[in-house]
Design a protein around this motif. Structure first.
Motif, PDB file in Angstrom:
ATOM      1  N   GLN A   4      -8.588   4.124  -3.573  1.00  0.00           N
ATOM      2  CA  GLN A   4      -7.824   3.360  -4.565  1.00  0.00           C
ATOM      3  C   GLN A   4      -6.920   4.291  -5.368  1.00  0.00           C
ATOM      4  N   TYR A   5      -5.723   3.798  -5.651  1.00  0.00           N
ATOM      5  CA  TYR A   5      -4.783   4.670  -6.332  1.00  0.00           C
ATOM      6  C   TYR A   5      -4.193   4.018  -7.567  1.00  0.00           C
ATOM      7  N   GLU A  59       0.799  -1.216   0.000  1.00  0.00           N
ATOM      8  CA  GLU A  59       0.000   0.000   0.000  1.00  0.00           C
ATOM      9  C   GLU A  59       0.832   1.267   0.000  1.00  0.00           C
ATOM     10  N   GLY A  63     -12.482   1.900  -1.344  1.00  0.00           N
ATOM     11  CA  GLY A  63     -12.725   2.190  -2.752  1.00  0.00           C
ATOM     12  C   GLY A  63     -12.329   3.615  -3.116  1.00  0.00           C
ATOM     13  N   TRP A 112      -4.705   1.226  -9.233  1.00  0.00           N
ATOM     14  CA  TRP A 112      -5.574   0.695 -10.288  1.00  0.00           C
ATOM     15  C   TRP A 112      -6.231   1.798 -11.103  1.00  0.00           C
ATOM     16  N   LEU A 129     -11.481  -4.760  -8.872  1.00  0.00           N
ATOM     17  CA  LEU A 129     -11.148  -4.512  -7.464  1.00  0.00           C
ATOM     18  C   LEU A 129     -11.963  -5.411  -6.546  1.00  0.00           C
TER      19      LEU A 129
END
Lengths: 358, 292, 281
Positions: free
Chosen positions: C211-212, B227, C208, C214, C149
């Motif tokens: 999210q980065y 992450e 959600g 993707w 996702l």
């Protein structure tokens, strides 16, 4: 109204464990049958097989002469009261009671009528719009019964319904269940491990041990005429006294204790003599002498516990007896009490098989 | 499993179907592709491909840049995990002690959970901006010749700081709930048996928190591996000279920016194996956790 | 107040400042004029430029990027967050229901397939995933953005865990009451799971929204940018320099990207914490 018939019903788990091994049983219309036995004996499994919640490995179950082995639980027309009540926590009392009827496509008006009637009978009319978590244990119990009653099933099934209640409430609900069952005359099967509950409720009771029915009959028949050592020790409170003995042709002998016995018994095997605590009486020249360890005063009666002097050991421990007497007999601790009994009321079992001989 | 289940021939399949279809199309297929591609070599113009067995693995994994990224990832994960756990544990223990203001403390300490790593990265980036960043100015003012654009240590410092900042809140939430799960009577018994609060913490509370700590360690290592991509990509982008490349960032760099599909896939597969190993460790701990 | 209690509060206050100050500074700085920021650096108190900056960022064409308004990015982020959360909850509840409440032949292999997805995060299979989505023609679509996702089965495992904690007797009672599988799901299980569903929705919305990687590779057109992606682009513009770097806009966009998930977490704090802690058990 229906009768229930079990023929050679078996349950074997995939790992080979046998939960129920060949049960035959005939339950008459309107009868209240109690399955009683120690935990893990298969009594709940048997009940759940009648409900259809557990598949049977072999054998037949019939309700009203109709084979129901492969009928889904919902179509068997049975209702069940669970130990933890299994109320739907997000529905009101009314919702809980009407859910089964709704699923059967019954119209709203008659659902309401049935629910109100059942609620009145169980005295829960005031709680119809509450949720289960707002009710006490006893009230939840009533709702669970109400949910079963509104369905007007052919058979009522009770799976230890009172074991989550406190002692006082348990007695009260026991009486109420009996009364309700009398009134509605619905065939009922009731599972419990509590012998008092079993004795007081049953029209007939089935003592179950290791997946087998040890004996089935009216409560007093089982009490007076147990077929096996297991039934004798399971039924009756306080428990039956057991003395390991052998027969020499004329006498029953246990250690230093020896008394005449005129019935015919085998001489080549270990025996167990069973005497109920209430069948003992004080007798100065009686064959048994008790070293008094403890006296419990229950009000009307006293229970005296102690080691039986001179007797053979039971399973490596001193053989202990319990003697039930009126409230005025209050022996001193460590004193010696001589007891007699009526041989015609005593029971003799073969120790190895547990079979009753006399 | 349930004692009683429905037996139905079609309904269960209908119910799992959406999930399984998504998994097959967007998970199994790509994963298989990654493995397949890791054995292929594409020429410079993408005109022909050749099956080369383990050459991609050998080439990329033995390269200095991969080894550099691997060792940075290890160090980075260890630091982020240790620091964020330590800070969160301290704060959780303290927050569990106070009564006055407890709610405010808890809320302000956990809210950063909602901030996306790249957003945290960007904020940090602006704080360290040479023109306006106060932190940049502050470090230089106290005599640290700070320049994260040129100095590998300073760059590492920036990504570790931001990554720890972002992760403290999750750890705090879990530690606090772990602390609240310790029965009150146990704490009371400990108070009777042991006078020193410090000793009490290390001999009673901390061992009882061990399952939470083990679990969080795995979570944090996974976080540091994957992450933090968003943080790296918005701050140092591996600079200076690849010294702050994590393994995941390098997969992305080589695959998308460098268009080295085979090498990037090989790295992906190696990463998969690392994650697999991590999971095995996690399951060991979960098994042990049951005993508490 | 003894010294021990004082030190406890001191530590907590330091922690509070550490966790909140960066966001506070970002907010304050976003409300100042670009000249002020360039001259005086970061700001610790709100300025007077709030309305102007945020209006520019949200509603003015070219205010922040060439062709997309901040407001559109906000919308895209919302679609991603909400779509992801709902999709995940629906799909994982259905799958978990089948796995827990049905006996069927392929139950075990299917369970393992679902389980496998927990082992491999999207990050390690990002390039082949991109290729699959692109070959399906789903680049720059909501489907292509959200559905891959959902492939990871975290939600399924959470609901599986929860369903298993529901007493067996409820299903038994319902079966005696004549409930079909679908009815049991709809009438009993879903209402029972209400708080759990809410908790998972909140967590998944945050996941959600945040999210980065993707969305970064999935969206090629500016109009499909989410806020999280957008701020990265504006930062790149800033880094390239210009006459007057618009730092306040970068900060404003950062705040906008942070605000919705933070609000959701703060408003539903107790559900959120419960869901988070329970789901990881």
């Amino acid at each position: 109204m229906a009768n229930v018939e079990l023929t050679n019903v078996r349950k074997t788990y995939p790992n080979g464990a046998e939960a129920v091994c060949g049960v035959d049983m005939q339950i008459e219309d309107g009868e209240l049958i109690v399955f009683v036995g120690p935990s893990g004996c298969g009594k709940s499994t048997l009940l759940r097989m009648v409900a259809g919640l557990e598949k049977i490995t072999s054998g037949d179950i019939k309700i009203d002469e109709q084979l129901i082995n492969d009928v889904t639980p919902a179509d068997r027309d049975v209702a069940m009261v669970f130990q933890n009540y299994a109320l739907y926590p997000h529905m009101t009392v009314r919702g809980n009671m009407s859910y089964g009827l709704k699923n059967r496509g019954i119209d709203k008006a008659s659902i309401n009528k049935k629910v109100e009637e059942a609620a009145a009978m169980l005295r829960i009319s005031d709680f119809l719009d509450r949720q289960p978590n707002q009710l006490s244990g006893g009230q939840r119990q009533r709702v669970a019964m109400g949910r079963a009653i509104v369905r007007e099933p052919k058979v009522f099934l009770f799976d230890e319904p009172l074991s989550n209640l406190d002692a006082k409430l348990r007695v009260q609900m026991r009486i109420e269940i009996k009364r309700l069952q009398r009134k509605m005359k619905v065939t009922s099967v009731y599972v419990t491990h509590d012998q008092t509950e079993a004795m007081t409720l049953a029209d007939r009771l089935a003592v179950i041990n290791d997946g087998r029915v040890e004996q089935m009959g009216a409560p007093m028949e089982l009490y007076n005429n147990p077929a096996t050592l297991f039934v004798a020790s399971f039924i009756g409170s306080p428990q039956i006294n057991l003395l390991p003995v052998r027969f020499d042709g004329q006498h029953l002998i246990s250690g230093d204790i020896k008394f005449i016995w005129d019935a015919k018994l085998p001489t080549d095997t270990d025996l167990m003599l069973g005497i109920r605590p209430d069948d003992l009486f004080q007798k100065d020249d009686g064959p048994l002498s008790l070293r008094v360890d403890l006296v419990e005063q229950h009000g009307a009666d006293n229970l005296t516990y102690g080691g039986l002097l001179g007797a053979d050991e039971t399973d490596g421990h001193e053989t202990e007896f319990c003697f039930k007497s009126g409230q005025d007999l209050l022996p001193d601790i460590d004193s010696q009490l001589n007891l007699g009994f009526d041989p015609t009321r005593a029971l003799v079992f073969e120790k190895s098989s547990g079979d009753r001989l006399v | 499993m349930k004692r009683v289940q429905f037996e139905h021939s079609t309904i269960p399949y209908l119910f799992v179907a959406p999930q399984i279809i998504i998994i097959v199309v967007f998970f199994l297929w790509p994963a298989a592709q990654a493995i397949y591609q890791s054995f292929l070599l594409e020429d410079a113009f993408g005109l022909s491909t050749q099956f080369v067995w383990f050459r991609n693995y050998k080439d990329t994994i033995l390269s200095t840049s991969w080894l550099q990224a691997a060792s940075f990832t290890m160090l980075f994960s260890a630091l982020v995990t240790f620091l964020s756990l330590a800070i969160a544990l301290l704060l959780a223990v303290k927050a569990n002690e106070v009564i006055r203001g407890a709610r405010t403390y808890k809320t302000t300490l956990m809210w950063a959970y909602a901030i996306a790593p790249p957003v945290a990265g960007l904020m940090g980036n602006l704080m360290f901006n040479p023109l306006i960043g106060d932190l940049y100015k502050f470090f230089n003012a106290i005599g640290w010749d700070f320049d994260h654009k040129l100095d590998a240590f300073d760059a590492g410092f920036v990504v570790v700081l931001i990554s720890v900042w972002k992760q403290v809140s999750v750890n705090f939430i879990f530690f606090l709930s772990g602390l609240q799960g310790i029965p009150k009577s146990v704490n009371e018994a400990a108070t009777l048996d042991c006078k020193s609060p410090f000793r009490r913490f290390w001999t009673i509370t901390f061992p009882l928190l061990a399952p939470t700590t083990f679990f969080l360690m795995v979570i944090n290592i996974t976080y540091a591996f994957f992450e933090t991509f968003g943080i790296i990509d918005t701050t140092t982008r591996g600079a200076p000279g690849g010294s702050t490349n994590t393994l995941v960032f390098k997969v992305f760099q080589d695959g998308f920016r460098g268009a080295d599909l085979g090498g990037s896939s090989a790295q992906s597969v190696v990463l998969m194996l690392i994650v697999l190993a991590l999971t095995v460790v996690q399951f060991r701990f979960i098994e042990r956790k049951v005993h508490y | 107040m003894n010294w021990r209690l004082l030190s406890t509060h001191a530590i907590l206050l330091i922690g509070m400042v550490f966790m909140t100050l960066p966001v506070w500074v970002a907010f304050c700085t976003s409300t100042h004029a670009p000249e002020t920021i360039l001259r005086d650096g970061l700001q610790f108190w709100p300025g007077s430029n709030f309305a102007e900056t945020y209006r520019q960022v949200l509603f003015v064409d070219g205010g922040v990027m060439k062709s997309v308004l901040g407001f559109d990015m906000l919308k895209n982020s919302l679609i991603l967050g909400v779509g992801f959360a709902i999709g995940k909850v629906v799909i994982s509840m259905l799958a978990a229901y089948a796995i827990v409440y049905f006996r069927f032949k392929l139950a075990v292999p299917l369970f393992w397939i679902i389980f496998m997805t927990l082992l491999l995060p999207l990050e390690v299979r990002i390039i082949p995933s991109y290729e699959v989505v692109s070959s399906l023609g789903l680049l720059d679509t909501h489907t292509g953005l959200i559905v891959p996702l959902i492939a990871s089965a975290t939600g399924t495992f959470f609901f599986r865990q929860f369903f298993r904690s529901v007493p067996d007797e409820l299903l038994e009672a319902a079966r005696l009451d004549g409930a079909t599988p679908w009815r049991f799901f709809k009438d009993i299980l879903v209402p029972l799971s209400k708080t759990m569903i809410a908790a998972i929705l909140i967590i998944m919305f945050v996941v959600g929204w945040n999210q980065y990687l993707w969305p970064l590779i999935m969206t090629t057109k500016e109009e499909n940018y989410t806020l999280v992606i957008g701020i990265k682009q504006i930062y790149q513009v800033l880094a390239e320099g210009g006459e007057l770097p618009q730092y306040q806009k970068a900060f404003a966009l950062t705040i906008l990207a942070t605000l919705p998930p933070v609000l959701v977490v703060l408003i539903f704090q107790s559900w959120f914490v419960k869901g988070l802690v329970e789901s990881e058990k």
